[in-house]
Enzyme design. Structure first.
Site, PDB file in Angstrom:
ATOM      1  N   GLU A   1      -6.274 -28.864   0.406  1.00 20.83           N
ATOM      2  CA  GLU A   1      -7.384 -29.596  -0.205  1.00 20.83           C
ATOM      3  C   GLU A   1      -8.609 -29.421   0.697  1.00 20.83           C
ATOM      4  O   GLU A   1      -8.523 -29.662   1.904  1.00 20.83           O
ATOM      5  CB  GLU A   1      -7.040 -31.077  -0.340  1.00 20.83           C
ATOM      6  CG  GLU A   1      -8.096 -31.887  -1.054  1.00 20.83           C
ATOM      7  CD  GLU A   1      -7.710 -33.350  -1.230  1.00 20.83           C
ATOM      8  OE1 GLU A   1      -8.553 -34.125  -1.721  1.00 20.83           O
ATOM      9  OE2 GLU A   1      -6.573 -33.710  -0.863  1.00 20.83           O
TER      10      GLU A   1
ATOM     11  N   ARG B   1       7.550 -31.723   7.941  1.00 20.55           N
ATOM     12  CA  ARG B   1       6.221 -31.508   8.522  1.00 20.55           C
ATOM     13  C   ARG B   1       6.336 -31.073   9.984  1.00 20.55           C
ATOM     14  O   ARG B   1       7.381 -31.228  10.623  1.00 20.55           O
ATOM     15  CB  ARG B   1       5.413 -32.809   8.502  1.00 20.55           C
ATOM     16  CG  ARG B   1       4.751 -33.153   7.194  1.00 20.55           C
ATOM     17  CD  ARG B   1       4.000 -34.465   7.349  1.00 20.55           C
ATOM     18  NE  ARG B   1       3.291 -34.820   6.152  1.00 20.55           N
ATOM     19  CZ  ARG B   1       2.037 -34.452   5.881  1.00 20.55           C
ATOM     20  NH1 ARG B   1       1.380 -33.706   6.740  1.00 20.55           N
ATOM     21  NH2 ARG B   1       1.455 -34.824   4.766  1.00 20.55           N
TER      22      ARG B   1
ATOM     23  N   LYS C   1      -5.858 -36.134   8.370  1.00 26.00           N
ATOM     24  CA  LYS C   1      -7.244 -35.701   8.158  1.00 26.00           C
ATOM     25  C   LYS C   1      -8.190 -36.888   8.194  1.00 26.00           C
ATOM     26  O   LYS C   1      -9.326 -36.775   8.669  1.00 26.00           O
ATOM     27  CB  LYS C   1      -7.373 -34.968   6.819  1.00 26.00           C
ATOM     28  CG  LYS C   1      -6.985 -33.515   6.845  1.00 26.00           C
ATOM     29  CD  LYS C   1      -7.342 -32.888   5.508  1.00 26.00           C
ATOM     30  CE  LYS C   1      -6.969 -31.436   5.439  1.00 26.00           C
ATOM     31  NZ  LYS C   1      -7.285 -30.843   4.129  1.00 26.00           N
TER      32      LYS C   1
END
Length: 579
Positions: A38, A281, A291
């Site tokens: 994104e 992850r 983020k």
């Protein structure tokens, strides 16, 4: 894609799944992956794991990997991030086969939503966000049907088309899938497909006042790109039934009308029925990977931007001097699993050391200078010494280093009252000057406050290179630079941004901000041999005995050198007590 990958990479479960699929002829034996960030911030180390995995799997299997920007949330996206992401992927050593945006498929998403409505599998809901949460139920209690769930197909089509036309206010209506409000998996309790957001999109402008939700857009994007293996992090495991549900109902490979807009734009690819595979992850100690938190650090000026060398962003690591080879080796070494864990940052630092030790040229530098005067050399004495650029790689050649009567040495290399085990210079003691010979300290000068200002020494000429005493042993060897020839430089000593292994742990009432390391950056005025200063930005060296350093990509110039410490020569955190 041109990538340097291990000849015999270690096996993990995703490699095994892909190999089995190819052997069975699944997906026609093809392998197509994608990296779908994104564009709402800069990429970080965790993204590097996904990049290496997705591009690596494609390369290993003679397949393709797409770069796709998941730009369905225009309020948080910026073209700056789009460009930065492309730069980071290239820097890591990968090249995509196709570059797309989720916004390229907005018309496909819309047609798919209308199809779901016509099938009686989607409806327009007037509940607001808070009401929808209340109706959704809990992990132990089923949800309740919305009072608008029974709307007919024609009414839903009419309302949805009016949403598309921009007739309704933000948040006033939502298109939802009609699945099962009593499902044990909450993700199947009539999830939202579209919401009204009258926000300008960085790629499509103001054409669309409605935007698809991630769970819907992601699977459709994968399918229309022909993705075979959709590799996601573990938090999407519970979303996989919804991923598969959307694909079954839409049947994109069997319904060419849905992808007609892509044929018209010349963006059509054979649709697929991709399989989602989840992996853990990449969590790393002494860092934060959110983020949102990284953006807050930038916006609140707790760091100097996204490319601050202390940041775990790829742009920050690049400026710090971490190499793409080291990052790729790190994630290959860590491997892929289904088990969430935290990896010690020291493992990454070790990968950087291994990479740079093999190829970083050596240079002399002094960061905390103390003057050393060799009394038995003439005042005007100047000579040129030859030093190897790399002690283990003769192919890197040699360089010339000026040597004179007055030198700079590291202040920590002298101790007036030595502690046990100190093997460097002491009053009336001897030490070897790197590449020169053995000197003895004969006099120590200090100012009125007792600060040592200079050392006077004598050089044993018989210990110089080629002389009979050159092999005479002393316990310590120190480095130096010629004071008359040294180039003054700004040297930035970077360290870990946080001083605890898990800065995200707020169980003691503290936040990650409370764990910022006050010693994460020190700026010094040091001295370099001339050959270190006169170099291009981005050039890295090992400053002997001090660590690995890089000429800053922004601020360095030959006339005003600026170097960043990449990493120390040894792990200095392993022995530190807990703060």
């Amino acid at each position: 894609m041109a990538n340097d990958l291990p000849a015999n990479p270690p096996q993990h479960f995703i490699r095994q799944i892909v190999a089995a699929d190819r052997a069975a002829g699944k997906h026609g034996g093809a392998v197509v992956t994608r990296f779908p960030p994104e564009p709402n911030g800069y990429l970080h180390l965790g993204h590097a794991k996904s990049i290496c995995l997705n591009f690596g799997i494609a390369v290993e299997n003679s397949g393709r990997c797409h770069l796709r920007f998941d730009d369905t949330n225009p309020a948080r996206e910026d073209p700056e991030y789009v460009q930065a992401i492309q730069d980071d992927v290239h820097w890591l050593g990968f090249t995509w086969d196709t570059l797309r945006h989720a916004s390229d498929y907005f018309a496909v998403f819309y047609l798919g939503a209308e199809k779901l409505i016509r099938l009686g599998l989607a409806y327009v809901d007037d509940l607001d966000a808070e009401q929808m949460r209340a109706y959704r139920g809990t992990l132990t209690e089923p949800g309740r049907d919305s009072p608008f769930r029974a709307r007919g197909v024609e009414e839903n089509l009419d309302l949805f088309r009016r949403m598309r036309a921009g007739e309704f206010a933000d948040g006033s209506r939502t298109l939802r899938a009609k699945i099962d409000m009593s499902a044990g998996n909450i993700n199947l309790r009539d999830p939202a497909i579209y919401r009204i957001r009258k926000v300008t999109h960085q790629n499509t402008g103001d054409v669309w006042p409605i935007y698809p939700m991630y769970d819907y857009a992601h699977c459709v994007s994968d399918a229309v790109e022909g993705i075979t293996h959709s590799l996601c992090t573990l938090e999407f495991e519970d979303h996989r039934p919804l991923y598969d549900w959307f694909l079954r109902q839409l049947d994109l490979p069997g319904d060419p009308a849905l992808t007609a807009p892509l044929r018209e734009k010349g963006q059509w690819l054979p649709p697929s029925t991709p399989q989602q595979i989840e992996f853990a992850r990449g969590n790393i100690s002494y860092t934060v990977m959110s983020k949102r938190k990284l953006l807050a650090l930038v916006q609140d000026r707790l760091v100097d931007g996204w490319d601050d060398p202390r940041m775990p962003t790829l742009s920050g690591l690049r400026r710090r001097g971490y190499t793409p080879e080291a990052i790729r080796a790190f994630w290959e070494r860590i491997g892929i699993s289904k088990q969430n864990s935290s990896i010690d940052l020291g493992v990454l630092e070790a990968c950087v050391r291994e990479d740079l030790d093999a190829r970083a040229p050596r240079r002399l530098a002094v960061l905390d200078p103390l003057k050393l005067i060799i009394d038995n050399l003439p005042d005007a004495h100047i000579e040129t010494l030859q030093f190897a650029n790399h002690p283990k790689d003769a192919a890197q050649g040699v360089r010339s280093v000026p040597f004179a009567r007055t030198l700079w040495i590291e202040r920590e290399d002298f101790m007036q009252q030595p502690v046990k085990g100190f093997h460097r210079l002491v009053p009336d003691g001897e030490v070897r000057l790197r590449g020169v010979g053995i000197v003895r300290c004969t006099r120590v000068l200090a100012d009125a406050q007792g600060t040592i200002t200079a050392l006077h020494c004598t050089l044993d000429h018989d210990t110089r290179h080629g002389m009979p005493g050159a092999e005479r042993k002393v316990k310590g060897t120190i480095h130096w630079v010629s004071a008359a020839h040294a180039i003054a430089a700004e040297v930035r000593l970077y360290d870990r941004l946080f001083n605890v292994p898990d800065p995200d742990d707020d169980s003691n009432g503290k936040t990650y901000r409370d764990h910022l390391n006050p010693d994460s950056r020190h700026v010094l005025r040091g001295y370099l041999e001339p050959g270190a200063a006169n170099t291009a930005p981005g050039t890295f060296f090992q400053f002997e005995r001090l660590g690995y350093f890089i000429a800053d990509c922004r601020d360095h110039a030959a006339a005003q050198p600026v170097f960043n410490r990449i990493v120390t020569l040894r792990d200095v955190w392993a022995q530190r007590p807990a703060p």
